[in-house]
Each structure stands twice: as structure tokens, then as C-alpha cells.
Scaffold this active site. Sequence first.
Site, PDB file in Angstrom:
ATOM      1  N   ALA A  65     -25.127  76.082   4.710  1.00 31.23           N
ATOM      2  CA  ALA A  65     -25.649  77.048   3.728  1.00 31.23           C
ATOM      3  C   ALA A  65     -27.411  77.392   3.929  1.00 31.23           C
ATOM      4  O   ALA A  65     -27.972  76.751   5.038  1.00 31.23           O
ATOM      5  CB  ALA A  65     -25.917  75.884   2.495  1.00 31.23           C
ATOM      6  N   GLY A 108     -22.471  73.844   5.564  1.00 33.37           N
ATOM      7  CA  GLY A 108     -21.522  74.673   5.002  1.00 33.37           C
ATOM      8  C   GLY A 108     -20.514  75.865   6.011  1.00 33.37           C
ATOM      9  O   GLY A 108     -19.595  75.988   5.271  1.00 33.37           O
ATOM     10  N   GLU A 111     -18.107  73.607   6.528  1.00 39.13           N
ATOM     11  CA  GLU A 111     -17.218  73.062   5.428  1.00 39.13           C
ATOM     12  C   GLU A 111     -16.215  74.559   5.129  1.00 39.13           C
ATOM     13  O   GLU A 111     -15.126  74.374   4.663  1.00 39.13           O
ATOM     14  CB  GLU A 111     -18.073  72.898   4.449  1.00 39.13           C
ATOM     15  CG  GLU A 111     -18.696  71.551   4.564  1.00 39.13           C
ATOM     16  CD  GLU A 111     -20.008  71.225   3.486  1.00 39.13           C
ATOM     17  OE1 GLU A 111     -20.641  71.895   3.354  1.00 39.13           O
ATOM     18  OE2 GLU A 111     -19.685  70.304   2.773  1.00 39.13           O
ATOM     19  N   GLU A 131     -26.097  67.619   7.674  1.00 35.42           N
ATOM     20  CA  GLU A 131     -26.956  67.517   6.436  1.00 35.42           C
ATOM     21  C   GLU A 131     -28.109  66.230   6.370  1.00 35.42           C
ATOM     22  O   GLU A 131     -29.014  66.162   5.731  1.00 35.42           O
ATOM     23  CB  GLU A 131     -26.290  67.608   5.062  1.00 35.42           C
ATOM     24  CG  GLU A 131     -25.639  69.039   4.771  1.00 35.42           C
ATOM     25  CD  GLU A 131     -24.323  69.342   5.402  1.00 35.42           C
ATOM     26  OE1 GLU A 131     -24.008  68.679   6.604  1.00 35.42           O
ATOM     27  OE2 GLU A 131     -23.586  70.423   5.152  1.00 35.42           O
TER      28      GLU A 131
HETATM   29  N1  CAA Z   1     -30.404  77.990   6.794  1.00 36.30           N
HETATM   30  C1  CAA Z   1     -31.295  79.082   6.954  1.00 36.30           C
HETATM   31  N2  CAA Z   1     -31.797  79.449   8.173  1.00 36.30           N
HETATM   32  C2  CAA Z   1     -31.219  79.256   9.214  1.00 36.30           C
HETATM   33  C3  CAA Z   1     -30.161  78.272   9.237  1.00 36.30           C
HETATM   34  C4  CAA Z   1     -29.858  77.663   7.999  1.00 36.30           C
HETATM   35  N3  CAA Z   1     -28.781  76.858   7.810  1.00 36.30           N
HETATM   36  N4  CAA Z   1     -29.826  77.650  10.441  1.00 36.30           N
HETATM   37  C5  CAA Z   1     -30.501  78.890  11.299  1.00 36.30           C
HETATM   38  N5  CAA Z   1     -31.591  79.479  10.506  1.00 36.30           N
HETATM   39  C6  CAA Z   1     -32.329  80.340  10.982  1.00 36.30           C
HETATM   40  C7  CAA Z   1     -33.703  79.677  11.509  1.00 36.30           C
HETATM   41  O1  CAA Z   1     -34.643  79.337  10.616  1.00 36.30           O
HETATM   42  C8  CAA Z   1     -34.166  80.576  12.560  1.00 36.30           C
HETATM   43  O2  CAA Z   1     -34.956  81.673  11.698  1.00 36.30           O
HETATM   44  P1  CAA Z   1     -36.269  82.386  12.244  1.00 36.30           P
HETATM   45  O3  CAA Z   1     -35.865  82.888  13.440  1.00 36.30           O
HETATM   46  O4  CAA Z   1     -36.758  82.940  11.087  1.00 36.30           O
HETATM   47  O5  CAA Z   1     -37.117  80.942  12.541  1.00 36.30           O
HETATM   48  C9  CAA Z   1     -32.793  81.496  13.040  1.00 36.30           C
HETATM   49  O6  CAA Z   1     -31.795  81.196  11.953  1.00 36.30           O
HETATM   50  C10 CAA Z   1     -32.280  81.012  14.384  1.00 36.30           C
HETATM   51  O7  CAA Z   1     -32.274  79.513  14.417  1.00 36.30           O
HETATM   52  P2  CAA Z   1     -33.022  78.713  15.474  1.00 36.30           P
HETATM   53  O8  CAA Z   1     -34.325  79.203  15.908  1.00 36.30           O
HETATM   54  O9  CAA Z   1     -33.304  77.166  14.894  1.00 36.30           O
HETATM   55  O10 CAA Z   1     -31.830  78.760  16.544  1.00 36.30           O
HETATM   56  P3  CAA Z   1     -31.585  77.488  17.780  1.00 36.30           P
HETATM   57  O11 CAA Z   1     -30.547  78.150  18.673  1.00 36.30           O
HETATM   58  O12 CAA Z   1     -32.971  76.704  18.118  1.00 36.30           O
HETATM   59  O13 CAA Z   1     -30.850  76.310  16.710  1.00 36.30           O
HETATM   60  C11 CAA Z   1     -29.172  75.423  15.350  1.00 36.30           C
HETATM   61  C12 CAA Z   1     -29.663  76.550  16.414  1.00 36.30           C
HETATM   62  C13 CAA Z   1     -29.042  74.010  15.949  1.00 36.30           C
HETATM   63  C14 CAA Z   1     -27.975  76.031  14.578  1.00 36.30           C
HETATM   64  C15 CAA Z   1     -30.530  75.106  14.198  1.00 36.30           C
HETATM   65  O14 CAA Z   1     -30.718  76.617  13.711  1.00 36.30           O
HETATM   66  C16 CAA Z   1     -30.145  74.317  13.114  1.00 36.30           C
HETATM   67  O15 CAA Z   1     -30.084  73.302  13.030  1.00 36.30           O
HETATM   68  N6  CAA Z   1     -29.811  74.792  11.739  1.00 36.30           N
HETATM   69  C17 CAA Z   1     -29.525  74.285  10.860  1.00 36.30           C
HETATM   70  C18 CAA Z   1     -28.306  73.747  10.667  1.00 36.30           C
HETATM   71  C19 CAA Z   1     -28.130  72.892   9.310  1.00 36.30           C
HETATM   72  O16 CAA Z   1     -28.856  71.975   9.125  1.00 36.30           O
HETATM   73  N7  CAA Z   1     -27.009  73.182   8.421  1.00 36.30           N
HETATM   74  C20 CAA Z   1     -26.710  72.427   7.571  1.00 36.30           C
HETATM   75  C21 CAA Z   1     -27.410  73.333   6.250  1.00 36.30           C
HETATM   76  S1  CAA Z   1     -27.515  72.366   4.752  1.00 36.30           S
HETATM   77  C22 CAA Z   1     -25.710  72.643   3.952  1.00 36.30           C
HETATM   78  O17 CAA Z   1     -24.970  73.520   4.725  1.00 36.30           O
HETATM   79  C23 CAA Z   1     -25.290  72.071   2.724  1.00 36.30           C
HETATM   80  C24 CAA Z   1     -23.864  71.911   2.251  1.00 36.30           C
HETATM   81  O18 CAA Z   1     -23.414  71.345   2.692  1.00 36.30           O
HETATM   82  C25 CAA Z   1     -23.480  73.174   1.444  1.00 36.30           C
END
Ligand code: CAA
Length: 257
Positions: A65, A108, A111, A131
Site C-alpha cells: 500500500a 499490500g 496480499e 508492515e
Molecule cells: N509506498 C510508497 N512509496 C513506496 C513504497 C510504498 N509501499 N515502496 C517503495 N516506494 C517508493 C520509495 O519511497 C521510492 O520513492 P522515491 O524515489 O520518491 O524516494 C521508490 O518507491 C523506490 O523505492 P526505494 O528507493 O526504496 O527502492 P529500493 O530498491 O531501495 O527498495 C524496497 C525496495 C525494499 C521494496 C523498499 O522500497 C521498501 O521497503 N518499500 C516499502 C515496502 C513496505 O513496507 N510495504 C508495506 C506497505 S504497508 C501495507 O501494504 C499495508 C497493508 O497491509 C494494506
Amino acid sequence: MAYTSILVETRGQVGLVTLNRPQSLNALNHALMRELMDALEAFDKNDAVGAMVITGNDKAFAAGADIKEMADESALEMTRNDHVAVFGRIRTIRKPVIAAVSGWALGGGCELALSCDMILASDSAKFGLPEITLGVIPGAGGTQRLVRVVGKATAMEVILNDRKLNAQEALHFGLVNRVVPVSEYLNEALKLAEEIAARAPLAVRAAKRAINHSYESFLKDGLDEEKQIFYNLFGTEDQKEGMKAFVEKRKPKWTGK
Ligand code: CAA
């Protein structure tokens, strides 16, 4: 219909939806999720379509998400806006839906893949529910569906300690149907979807319904419970800190408040 966050096309009898926010690793914001469900529902009503495939790109199916969109929301706002409800619309799709997953399928995104009927993975696919690193829990079915697929011990490790499952591990646990090279995963998913689409349509839908009846018995209570716990965590300082830390690209400092 004009879509901005997804690409929609038909290939033979298969409806294909490509998640298309590559700049944010296909983070599932509200607009994208609404478009995705609208597209799936339109395919479900289209007699020329017998099955569907959802995919992302080679690097990311979807990284969860959209954290930036929800970081500042309160528990009350989360409950009132009920953003996660849109994920539930996939359960009403009658035709088979296959996820073609490469790269990240996190939060998400994982999921969403778990909500599909089958998953075809590339050898670079990585599944996870991170998460906990944001001070919350999965809110769109992760705690309920993962445990049914991989069992309690592995689900606990994935959800409590952010263990990622690579493609081979996902295959081992029965999370995915098969793993193929990254150059092939979409073709393989389309081929499987086309084969199923060519079968007796009413029997295919009846079989999906019957299998889901078995798989989903007691699921609804669990999904409701999970969603409310997820929303309630937006009343904690840890959630605010966890999501702020992600946006600011630093480690969170947990206080347990
Ligand atoms: N939401 C918003 N933006 C996101 C995102 C997310 N879930 N995942 C990645 N992005 C964005 C980053 O902020 C980044 O944007 P900027 O260039 O503007 O900084 C861009 O995508 C590229 O990401 P990274 O620079 O972080 O890429 P990376 O290769 O270094 O890392 C990754 C990849 C490990 C997937 C890392 O992006 C990450 O950890 N992302 C978040 C994963 C996460 O925590 N997901 C759970 C979300 S909460 C949820 O889903 C709740 C639910 O159950 C409904």
C-alpha cells in the site's frame, strides 16, 4: 475507460491488467486500487474474456500500500475512510485471476497476489509482509491468507520478523504454482490463463466458487478482525514514527506508545 495507474488489454480470451506506477515500485495507492478493481469487474462481465492476469514489471509486482498516502492518517480516519475495503472487491470476481509476479510483492502487493487464484512467479520474485517495520500489521488479508498457505510457524516469522520468501521458498511452501525465468513469467501466466479460458466457462466459475468456499470458511471474520487491528494501530506513536522513518529513509525509533 481511461485509466492512469494501470494498463488494460485483452490477449485472446485473457484480460490483462498491468500495474503501472513504476516510479514507486507500483505502490498501491487508492486510485490504482479502484482502477484495478474496476478493470477486473469489467472483464468479469465481458463474455469474450474467460480469465484474467494481473502483473507489474520485472522489478516489482507491487511494494505494498502507498505508505506516503496513509502515513498521517489517524485510527479514526482509517476506520472511517476504510481504504482497505477496495481490496475485498477481488473476492467477488467470478472468473479465475492469476497473478504474474516478478520482483517485490510486499505488504499490500503480497496480499493482492494472495487474493488471486494462482500465482506464477519469476525466479526473482520476493514475497513479504514488512508492515511490522512500519509499526503496523498487514491490513488487507495478509495475516489470514498467509497462515492458510504456509502454516503458522512460517507466517509468524514472515509477519513478526519481516522474513522475505524468495521464489524457490514460495514454491516450497505452495504459495506459488511455479517459478520460471524472468523472461517467461508473464507468457507462462498468459498461457495458463488462456488454457483455463478455453474450458467450460460455467464449470470453471463453479469450481472456483467451490474451492473458495473451502478456502474461505471463517475467512471473513478474520479479515474483519485484521482490518480493525490495522486501523487501530494508526492511533499509536509507533505507526507515525515507522511510516515517517520510511519516508525520511532512516531507521525508526520505537517507543511502544
Ligand atoms: N509506498 C510508497 N512509496 C513506496 C513504497 C510504498 N509501499 N515502496 C517503495 N516506494 C517508493 C520509495 O519511497 C521510492 O520513492 P522515491 O524515489 O520518491 O524516494 C521508490 O518507491 C523506490 O523505492 P526505494 O528507493 O526504496 O527502492 P529500493 O530498491 O531501495 O527498495 C524496497 C525496495 C525494499 C521494496 C523498499 O522500497 C521498501 O521497503 N518499500 C516499502 C515496502 C513496505 O513496507 N510495504 C508495506 C506497505 S504497508 C501495507 O501494504 C499495508 C497493508 O497491509 C494494506
